[in-house]
Design an enzyme around this catalytic site. Structure first.
Site, PDB file in Angstrom:
ATOM      1  N   GLU A 112       0.802  -1.240   0.000  1.00 50.76           N
ATOM      2  CA  GLU A 112       0.000   0.000   0.000  1.00 50.76           C
ATOM      3  C   GLU A 112       0.831   1.284   0.000  1.00 50.76           C
ATOM      4  OE1 GLU A 112      -2.770  -0.306   3.257  1.00 50.76           O
ATOM      5  OE2 GLU A 112      -3.753  -2.064   2.418  1.00 50.76           O
ATOM      6  N   ASN A 127       2.111  -5.240  -3.141  1.00 50.70           N
ATOM      7  CA  ASN A 127       0.701  -5.543  -2.844  1.00 50.70           C
ATOM      8  C   ASN A 127      -0.066  -4.248  -2.576  1.00 50.70           C
ATOM      9  OD1 ASN A 127      -1.260  -7.691  -2.184  1.00 50.70           O
ATOM     10  ND2 ASN A 127      -1.176  -6.897  -0.085  1.00 50.70           N
ATOM     11  N   HIS A 131     -10.521  -6.274  -2.112  1.00 46.75           N
ATOM     12  CA  HIS A 131     -11.582  -6.120  -1.114  1.00 46.75           C
ATOM     13  C   HIS A 131     -12.747  -5.400  -1.805  1.00 46.75           C
ATOM     14  CE1 HIS A 131      -9.040  -7.401   2.176  1.00 46.75           C
ATOM     15  NE2 HIS A 131      -8.109  -6.533   1.827  1.00 46.75           N
ATOM     16  N   GLU A 171      -6.113 -10.810  -1.059  1.00 51.53           N
ATOM     17  CA  GLU A 171      -6.935 -10.590   0.149  1.00 51.53           C
ATOM     18  C   GLU A 171      -8.410 -10.542  -0.211  1.00 51.53           C
ATOM     19  OE1 GLU A 171      -5.518  -7.180   2.369  1.00 51.53           O
ATOM     20  OE2 GLU A 171      -3.430  -7.677   1.982  1.00 51.53           O
ATOM     21  N   ASP A 184     -12.158 -10.528  -0.588  1.00 48.21           N
ATOM     22  CA  ASP A 184     -13.450 -10.675   0.083  1.00 48.21           C
ATOM     23  C   ASP A 184     -14.449  -9.776  -0.628  1.00 48.21           C
ATOM     24  OD1 ASP A 184     -12.551  -8.231   1.209  1.00 48.21           O
ATOM     25  OD2 ASP A 184     -12.446  -9.016   3.246  1.00 48.21           O
TER      26      ASP A 184
HETATM   27  C1  XIL Z   1      -6.326  -6.245   8.353  1.00 47.78           C
HETATM   28  C2  XIL Z   1      -6.662  -7.410   9.266  1.00 47.78           C
HETATM   29  O1  XIL Z   1      -7.568  -8.244   8.601  1.00 47.78           O
HETATM   30  C3  XIL Z   1      -7.245  -6.905  10.562  1.00 47.78           C
HETATM   31  O2  XIL Z   1      -7.395  -7.980  11.479  1.00 47.78           O
HETATM   32  C4  XIL Z   1      -6.353  -5.839  11.178  1.00 47.78           C
HETATM   33  O3  XIL Z   1      -6.988  -5.292  12.308  1.00 47.78           O
HETATM   34  C5  XIL Z   1      -6.080  -4.733  10.177  1.00 47.78           C
HETATM   35  O4  XIL Z   1      -5.498  -5.305   9.009  1.00 47.78           O
HETATM   36  N1  XIL Z   1      -4.929  -4.587   3.751  1.00 47.78           N
HETATM   37  C6  XIL Z   1      -3.944  -5.423   4.208  1.00 47.78           C
HETATM   38  C7  XIL Z   1      -4.208  -6.301   5.364  1.00 47.78           C
HETATM   39  O5  XIL Z   1      -2.881  -5.511   3.578  1.00 47.78           O
HETATM   40  O6  XIL Z   1      -3.074  -6.503   6.154  1.00 47.78           O
HETATM   41  C8  XIL Z   1      -5.315  -5.774   6.224  1.00 47.78           C
HETATM   42  O7  XIL Z   1      -5.626  -6.732   7.231  1.00 47.78           O
HETATM   43  C9  XIL Z   1      -6.535  -5.466   5.381  1.00 47.78           C
HETATM   44  C10 XIL Z   1      -6.212  -4.413   4.343  1.00 47.78           C
END
Ligand code: XIL
Length: 453
Positions: A158, A201, A237, A266, A268
């Site tokens: 990020e 990422n 996401h 990641e 969802d």
């Molecule tokens: C999130 C986790 O799922 C949570 O449990 C934590 O509180 C915050 O981080 N981008 C990412 C992940 O790269 O590491 C993040 O994970 C979600 C967004």
């Protein structure tokens, strides 16, 4: 130092890990009825984020072990968890996950080395030179401990701003070290564990936009100058404000064309029922359509532990029941679905005489000279093992490419059959897409009846 002892003992187990992975691969060839084994049949991994604190819950562990072939520690490898005070590394929780994964023959994704978030408070006040030293020491500490055991590392997470600018995000690293911190992190990472794939990422980079363009330019620059980068992670996401982009596949492909692997890291998707299932199908199909898309990771096993649990974005509900999205993903991966038995599409005893399907058309992209169309095929009340859909194009139009289906032509009527995506559970969907040249006609094609067997 205990870290050194642990590093040696981890390395000594590496041979066992390789053996376990082979066993898992051999097993997967036989029965594609789980996410991991179905994905393996497509040459991909299917992973999940895991929290060490839930591994003791038997349903959690059983679902994890049955379905997934890769894990990403959800928080346990982050800087605040692993180096809470300078030079003092703690790996207890991360080790639990890695040990568990290895005992099951699963790959491990390392997440993440350099990120502005979940950073312990000692890092931000450091001056530039000290911060550089600390960053490299952190990378060496983590990657050294897990040397040879991590499939892919999210080296930098990020680093770009949201919104239209395509600029770098303000962070201690960016503000004090400038753009070069990313390159430096990747170079340090390559030396620390040459066997690990090194990924950049990010989120909101899933479609073509200013942010993904900026990441694209960076990766292109890295490749042209020999900066070590192997993969780009797309967090993915999704929710109603940030839906699955219609150019997702195209975006993955353009990164892959730079000579890097792409991974969905990641995933969802907030929602429920068939709409959520259809969105998951789109994502899986996009990855399968890109040969360098090497795998997918969902951001958690069950809705109840999701970081966005209110949005019920995962494949299993809070009681570990399979949601419609689960069936959709499994079938998009070519899996044979559920627990088998009567009605299972993989069952040769099934008469299949109730098989039916519907086909619906949407235009997913549009430009002056052409458009992309998508036809979604949805199985009726019975599972199906194949489908046929006809699409009649306006006479002037011509199709230049088609994906996730196999076309035959008669004049301007295209008959499309599955490529890899013939098998659908009851109610599940797949889709094929195509690019058409308008040649002066902007009219929509018509989709005829769908037939299934
Ligand atoms: C999130 C986790 O799922 C949570 O449990 C934590 O509180 C915050 O981080 N981008 C990412 C992940 O790269 O590491 C993040 O994970 C979600 C967004």
């Amino acid at each position: 130092m205990s870290m050194i002892v642990r590093r040696l003992s981890r390395a000594a187990t590496a041979g066992l890990v390789a053996a376990a992975a082979l066993t898992a691969a051999a097993h997967s060839a036989e029965a594609a009825d789980t996410l991991g084994s179905a994905a393996a049949g497509q040459g991909r991994y299917f992973g999940t984020a895991v929290a060490a604190s839930h591994l003791g819950e038997s349903d959690y562990a059983a679902t994890l072990d049955r379905e997934f072939s890769s894990v990403t520690p959800e928080n346990e490898m982050k800087w605040d968890a692993t180096e809470p005070s300078r030079g003092s590394f703690t790996f207890t929780s991360a080790d639990r996950i890695v040990d568990h994964a290895q005992s099951q023959g699963m790959d491990v994704r390392g997440h993440t080395l350099v990120w502005h978030s979940q950073l312990p408070s000692w890092v931000s006040p450091l001056g530039a030179q000290d911060l550089r030293t600390a960053m490299n020491a952190h990378i060496n500490g983590l990657m050294g401990h897990y040397k040879g055991e991590i499939h892919s590392w999210d080296v930098v997470n990020e680093a770009f701003q949201d919104g239209g600018s395509g600029a770098r995000r303000s962070s201690p690293f960016q503000d004090k070290l400038g753009d070069g911190f990313i390159e430096e992190a990747f170079r340090t990472a390559r030396a620390a564990d040459p066997a690990a794939k090194l990924c950049y990422n990010d989120y909101n980079t899933d479609g073509v936009n200013a942010k993904s363009n900026a990441v694209y330019d960076m990766v292109k620059d890295f490749k042209s100058r020999g900066v070590p980068i192997d993969c780009v992670g797309f967090q993915s996401h999704f929710n109603s404000n940030s839906p699955v982009p219609s150019d997702y596949r195209h975006n993955l492909q353009r990164f892959a064309d730079l000579g890097v692997d792409v991974q969905i890291t990641e995933l969802d998707i907030e929602g429920s029922g068939s709409a959520q299932a259809a969105d998951y199908t789109k994502v899986v199909e996009a990855c399968l359509a890109v040969s360098r898309c090497t795998g997918m990771t969902v951001w958690g096993v069950t809705d109840k532990y999701s970081w966005r649990s209110g949005g019920t974005p995962l494949l299993f509900d809070g009681d570990y029941n399979e949601k419609p999205a689960y069936g959709a993903v499994l079938s998009a991966l070519g899996g044979s679905g559920g627990s088998g038995g009567p009605g299972d599409p993989g069952d040769p005893g099934d008469p299949g005489d109730g098989a039916s399907c519907t086909a619906t058309y949407t235009r997913t992209a549009d430009w002056s000279s052409g458009y992309n169309g998508q036809v979604t095929i949805t199985a009726g009340a019975e599972p199906i093992s194949s489908w046929t859909a006809t699409v009649t194009l306006p006479a002037q139009q011509s199709v230049s490419s088609l994906w996730n289906g196999t076309p035959t032509w008669s004049g301007n009527v295209m008959t499309v059959r599955p490529s890899w995506n013939g098998t659908l559970a009851a109610g599940a969907s797949t889709s094929f897409g195509f690019t058409a040249a308008k040649n002066g006609s902007d009219a929509a094609p018509t989709v005829g009846t769908c037939t299934a067997s």
